[in-house]
Design a protein around this motif. Structure first.
Motif, short mmCIF file in Angstrom:
data_model
loop_
_atom_site.label_atom_id
_atom_site.label_comp_id
_atom_site.label_asym_id
_atom_site.label_seq_id
_atom_site.Cartn_x
_atom_site.Cartn_y
_atom_site.Cartn_z
N TYR A 16 22.18 -31.21 -2.41
CA TYR A 16 23.02 -30.35 -1.60
C TYR A 16 23.90 -31.16 -0.66
N THR A 17 25.10 -30.66 -0.42
CA THR A 17 26.09 -31.34 0.41
C THR A 17 26.50 -30.43 1.55
N ASP A 18 26.69 -30.99 2.72
CA ASP A 18 27.19 -30.25 3.87
C ASP A 18 28.65 -29.88 3.60
N MET A 19 28.94 -28.60 3.52
CA MET A 19 30.29 -28.14 3.17
C MET A 19 31.28 -28.28 4.32
N ARG A 20 30.83 -28.76 5.48
CA ARG A 20 31.77 -29.05 6.56
C ARG A 20 32.52 -30.35 6.29
N LYS A 21 32.02 -31.14 5.35
CA LYS A 21 32.68 -32.40 5.00
C LYS A 21 34.01 -32.13 4.30
N GLN A 22 35.00 -32.89 4.68
CA GLN A 22 36.31 -32.78 4.06
C GLN A 22 36.52 -33.99 3.14
N ILE A 23 37.75 -34.36 2.87
CA ILE A 23 38.04 -35.43 1.92
C ILE A 23 37.36 -36.74 2.30
N ASP A 24 37.47 -37.16 3.55
CA ASP A 24 36.89 -38.44 3.95
C ASP A 24 35.37 -38.43 3.84
N GLY A 25 34.74 -37.33 4.22
CA GLY A 25 33.29 -37.23 4.14
C GLY A 25 32.79 -37.23 2.71
N LEU A 26 33.49 -36.52 1.83
CA LEU A 26 33.08 -36.47 0.42
C LEU A 26 33.30 -37.81 -0.28
N THR A 27 34.42 -38.46 0.02
CA THR A 27 34.64 -39.78 -0.58
C THR A 27 33.64 -40.81 -0.07
N SER A 28 33.21 -40.67 1.18
CA SER A 28 32.21 -41.62 1.71
C SER A 28 30.85 -41.39 1.05
N ILE A 29 30.52 -40.17 0.67
CA ILE A 29 29.28 -39.92 -0.07
C ILE A 29 29.28 -40.71 -1.37
N ILE A 30 30.40 -40.69 -2.08
CA ILE A 30 30.49 -41.41 -3.34
C ILE A 30 30.45 -42.91 -3.12
N SER A 31 31.22 -43.41 -2.16
CA SER A 31 31.32 -44.86 -1.98
C SER A 31 30.06 -45.46 -1.36
N VAL A 32 29.31 -44.70 -0.57
CA VAL A 32 28.11 -45.25 0.07
C VAL A 32 26.85 -45.02 -0.77
N ASN A 33 26.64 -43.78 -1.22
CA ASN A 33 25.41 -43.43 -1.93
C ASN A 33 25.43 -43.81 -3.41
N TYR A 34 26.60 -43.82 -4.00
CA TYR A 34 26.70 -44.09 -5.44
C TYR A 34 27.72 -45.21 -5.66
N GLN A 35 27.33 -46.41 -5.33
CA GLN A 35 28.25 -47.55 -5.33
C GLN A 35 28.70 -47.94 -6.73
N LYS A 36 27.94 -47.56 -7.75
CA LYS A 36 28.35 -47.89 -9.12
C LYS A 36 29.56 -47.05 -9.55
N LEU A 37 29.72 -45.89 -8.93
CA LEU A 37 30.87 -45.04 -9.23
C LEU A 37 31.96 -45.31 -8.20
N ASP A 38 33.11 -45.67 -8.65
CA ASP A 38 34.20 -45.83 -7.71
C ASP A 38 35.19 -44.69 -7.90
#
Length: 115
Positions: A16-38
């Motif tokens: 589950y993801t906090d829906m208050r996150k906007q573009i920067d928050g969602l992109t940081s989820i990908i870049s921090v938690n899933y580093q193999k996916l760019d």
């Protein structure tokens, strides 16, 4: 609607993801938690809220990043609870948006008849 003809990969970010996150928050989820996916061009990442009535779709194209948002009127999306990323196909994304489970092997059971 999203132009799926140009999309190369569609990723379902389970859990589950906090829906208050906007573009920067969602992109940081990908870049921090899933580093193999760019965050490459022609990729889509799908996120779901805790109550499973809202999803956000992050699309990366040649000029920037898009965020699409869908909220149901009380109906819930069928969403995996694991904390991982699943690669899905275009038809599975359409199933998800129509309220079906995106993680299923086939739409109908295989039946064998002997005539």
């Amino acid at each position: 609607m999203i132009d799926l003809t140009k999309v190369e990969h569609i990723y379902l970010v389970t859990g589950y993801t906090d829906m208050r996150k906007q573009i920067d928050g969602l992109t940081s989820i990908i870049s921090v938690n899933y580093q193999k996916l760019d965050l490459r061009i022609n990729r889509i990442f799908i996120f779901c809220s805790r109550d499973r009535t809202k999803i956000k779709i992050l699309e990366v194209d040649q000029t920037g990043v898009w965020v699409y948002y869908k909220r149901t009127h009380g109906e819930k999306f069928i969403w995996p609870k694991d904390d991982k990323v699943i690669l899905v196909e275009e038809r599975q994304l359409k199933w998800l948006l129509d309220g079906l489970s995106p993680i299923q092997k086939r739409a109908h059971k295989t039946r064998y008849y002997d005539y």
